[in-house]
Design a protein around this motif. Structure first.
Motif, PDB file in Angstrom:
ATOM      1  N   ALA A 123       1.252  -1.524   0.121  1.00  0.00           N
ATOM      2  CA  ALA A 123       0.312  -0.039  -0.077  1.00  0.00           C
ATOM      3  C   ALA A 123       0.856   1.895   0.131  1.00  0.00           C
ATOM      4  O   ALA A 123       1.726   1.653   0.843  1.00  0.00           O
ATOM      5  CB  ALA A 123      -1.075  -0.152   1.209  1.00  0.00           C
ATOM      6  N   LYS A 142      -2.024   8.550   7.344  1.00  0.00           N
ATOM      7  CA  LYS A 142      -2.840   8.053   6.030  1.00  0.00           C
ATOM      8  C   LYS A 142      -2.593   6.328   6.130  1.00  0.00           C
ATOM      9  O   LYS A 142      -4.041   5.680   5.993  1.00  0.00           O
ATOM     10  CB  LYS A 142      -2.019   8.338   4.462  1.00  0.00           C
ATOM     11  CG  LYS A 142      -2.773  10.050   4.748  1.00  0.00           C
ATOM     12  CD  LYS A 142      -3.008  10.291   3.133  1.00  0.00           C
ATOM     13  CE  LYS A 142      -3.649  12.091   2.997  1.00  0.00           C
ATOM     14  NZ  LYS A 142      -4.789  11.797   3.083  1.00  0.00           N
ATOM     15  N   TYR A 146      -5.551   3.320   7.347  1.00  0.00           N
ATOM     16  CA  TYR A 146      -5.774   1.812   6.858  1.00  0.00           C
ATOM     17  C   TYR A 146      -5.709   0.670   7.068  1.00  0.00           C
ATOM     18  O   TYR A 146      -6.489  -0.337   7.319  1.00  0.00           O
ATOM     19  CB  TYR A 146      -5.114   1.953   5.548  1.00  0.00           C
ATOM     20  CG  TYR A 146      -5.060   1.469   4.541  1.00  0.00           C
ATOM     21  CD1 TYR A 146      -6.435   0.315   3.935  1.00  0.00           C
ATOM     22  CD2 TYR A 146      -3.796  -0.186   4.300  1.00  0.00           C
ATOM     23  CE1 TYR A 146      -5.756  -0.747   2.759  1.00  0.00           C
ATOM     24  CE2 TYR A 146      -3.934  -1.369   3.158  1.00  0.00           C
ATOM     25  CZ  TYR A 146      -4.735  -1.327   3.285  1.00  0.00           C
ATOM     26  OH  TYR A 146      -4.996  -2.672   2.070  1.00  0.00           O
ATOM     27  N   GLN A 150      -9.830   1.571   8.473  1.00  0.00           N
ATOM     28  CA  GLN A 150     -10.355   2.182   7.646  1.00  0.00           C
ATOM     29  C   GLN A 150     -10.114   1.419   5.995  1.00  0.00           C
ATOM     30  O   GLN A 150      -9.711   1.466   5.555  1.00  0.00           O
ATOM     31  CB  GLN A 150      -9.494   3.264   7.762  1.00  0.00           C
ATOM     32  CG  GLN A 150     -10.090   4.530   9.300  1.00  0.00           C
ATOM     33  CD  GLN A 150      -9.840   5.633   9.011  1.00  0.00           C
ATOM     34  OE1 GLN A 150     -10.225   5.947   8.268  1.00  0.00           O
ATOM     35  NE2 GLN A 150     -10.083   6.413  10.046  1.00  0.00           N
ATOM     36  N   ASN A 151     -10.451   0.122   5.900  1.00  0.00           N
ATOM     37  CA  ASN A 151     -10.348  -0.307   4.370  1.00  0.00           C
ATOM     38  C   ASN A 151     -11.446  -1.383   4.696  1.00  0.00           C
ATOM     39  O   ASN A 151     -12.628  -1.048   5.625  1.00  0.00           O
ATOM     40  CB  ASN A 151      -9.075  -1.283   4.859  1.00  0.00           C
ATOM     41  CG  ASN A 151      -9.171  -2.497   6.461  1.00  0.00           C
ATOM     42  OD1 ASN A 151      -9.752  -3.584   6.175  1.00  0.00           O
ATOM     43  ND2 ASN A 151      -8.469  -2.190   7.215  1.00  0.00           N
ATOM     44  N   PRO A 197      -8.284   0.652   0.181  1.00  0.00           N
ATOM     45  CA  PRO A 197      -8.401   1.543   1.345  1.00  0.00           C
ATOM     46  C   PRO A 197      -9.326   2.426   1.778  1.00  0.00           C
ATOM     47  O   PRO A 197      -9.987   2.582   0.466  1.00  0.00           O
ATOM     48  CB  PRO A 197      -7.182   2.087   0.912  1.00  0.00           C
ATOM     49  CG  PRO A 197      -6.926   1.889  -0.478  1.00  0.00           C
ATOM     50  CD  PRO A 197      -7.044   0.313  -0.245  1.00  0.00           C
ATOM     51  N   ASN A 198     -10.338   2.817   2.132  1.00  0.00           N
ATOM     52  CA  ASN A 198     -10.913   3.714   2.135  1.00  0.00           C
ATOM     53  C   ASN A 198     -10.604   5.041   1.592  1.00  0.00           C
ATOM     54  O   ASN A 198     -11.362   6.453   0.959  1.00  0.00           O
ATOM     55  CB  ASN A 198     -11.646   4.187   3.360  1.00  0.00           C
ATOM     56  CG  ASN A 198     -12.780   2.592   4.284  1.00  0.00           C
ATOM     57  OD1 ASN A 198     -12.804   1.604   3.390  1.00  0.00           O
ATOM     58  ND2 ASN A 198     -12.809   2.894   4.970  1.00  0.00           N
ATOM     59  N   ASP A 199      -9.636   5.323   2.103  1.00  0.00           N
ATOM     60  CA  ASP A 199      -8.695   6.305   1.605  1.00  0.00           C
ATOM     61  C   ASP A 199      -8.057   6.779   0.091  1.00  0.00           C
ATOM     62  O   ASP A 199      -7.340   5.057  -0.415  1.00  0.00           O
ATOM     63  CB  ASP A 199      -7.643   6.993   2.524  1.00  0.00           C
ATOM     64  CG  ASP A 199      -6.451   8.713   1.945  1.00  0.00           C
ATOM     65  OD1 ASP A 199      -6.638   8.866   0.665  1.00  0.00           O
ATOM     66  OD2 ASP A 199      -6.137   9.099   2.838  1.00  0.00           O
TER      67      ASP A 199
END
Length: 271
Positions: A123, A142, A146, A150-151, A197-199
């Protein structure tokens, strides 16, 4: 070793607030004790609620961030607490696997190692701040989100080491390029099907199998030390085809509270 979408290592990687130089942190602060007391992951019977533990950890990271002119937002409290609780021992951190090909030493000092790394998914996120240390801190925050749920799986993924940072030098050979790429190796259990990842700034890419030359160093990781270590590795390799404007990797293994910090410079072998 290369990736795409801005995460490409052409030619030839602690980034995490806890891999950064704390040289200017107040001298009267016992960092090693602070790290272990905040980050042991254990709570005594008379401790305060979890929210207070999160606050203490957040304030600790915010103090570190201020050294590098980085703001650690309050929404980092939960990821910080998760990562600290799950990684209070080296056994909790999975090492990126490699095969040692050869090692060159001189008078008992290891000048460099030549290693083979299998293809793997990472990532990665490009970051461009005014200072190298700022880019590392912001990039890893960030990635930390993840890693900490936050994934697409909504689960804690697990920590791997080293956290690597792809850097490039300017043609003057005296400055690092402003843009760096901070990357996290997916744990073995997530290699086949990495959670997304959400980002959207984070890109999951497969880096091909590579041969890497690497030199270890135990010091801070700022722009000056990195440029010095790159030069030392290039000099030890004695390979004219390695150009200083190529990409290099800074690999960080330990947090700055450790009495001795473990880092490496990596150069990709080019036939």
């Amino acid at each position: 070793m290369e990736t795409s979408a801005g995460c490409r290592l052409n030619g030839s990687g602690s980034g995490m607030i806890t891999l950064e130089d704390l040289e200017s942190f107040p001298n009267d602060q016992d960092l090693d004790s602070a790290w272990h007391s905040h980050g042991s992951g254990s709570l005594e019977e008379d401790t305060e609620p979890m929210e207070d533990e999160q606050d203490r950890l957040l304030h600790y990271w915010q103090d570190i961030g201020r050294v590098h002119q980085v703001d650690v937002p309050t929404d980092m409290a939960e990821p910080i607490q998760q990562l600290t609780t799950n990684n209070h021992s080296s056994a909790a951190r999975e090492k990126v696997p490699f095969t040692l090909i050869t090692r060159k030493d001189k008078c008992g000092e290891i000048l460099y190692e030549k290693r083979h790394y299998e293809k793997a998914k990472w990532a990665c996120i490009p970051v461009q701040e005014e200072k190298y240390e700022q880019s590392i801190c912001l990039g890893f925050m960030k990635l930390m989100r993840y890693i900490c749920e936050q994934n697409s799986s909504g689960s804690y993924l697990g920590m791997t080491i080293p956290i690597v940072t792809v850097v490039r030098t300017e043609q003057s050979r005296s400055l690092l390029s402003r843009e760096v790429i901070v990357a996290y190796h997916l744990p073995a259990q997530h290699q086949d099907h990495p959670p997304q990842p959400n980002d959207t700034d984070i890109v999951i890419q497969e880096w091909p199998a590579s041969i890497i030359y690497t030199r270890s160093f135990s010091s801070v990781t700022n722009e000056g030390s990195i440029l010095n270590e790159i030069n030392l590795l290039v000099e030890a390799l004695d390979m004219p085809q390695i150009h200083m404007e190529d990409s290099f990797i800074v690999a960080g293994y330990t947090n700055p509270a450790a009495p001795i910090r473990s880092n490496e410079i990596w150069v990709l072998h080019r036939p």
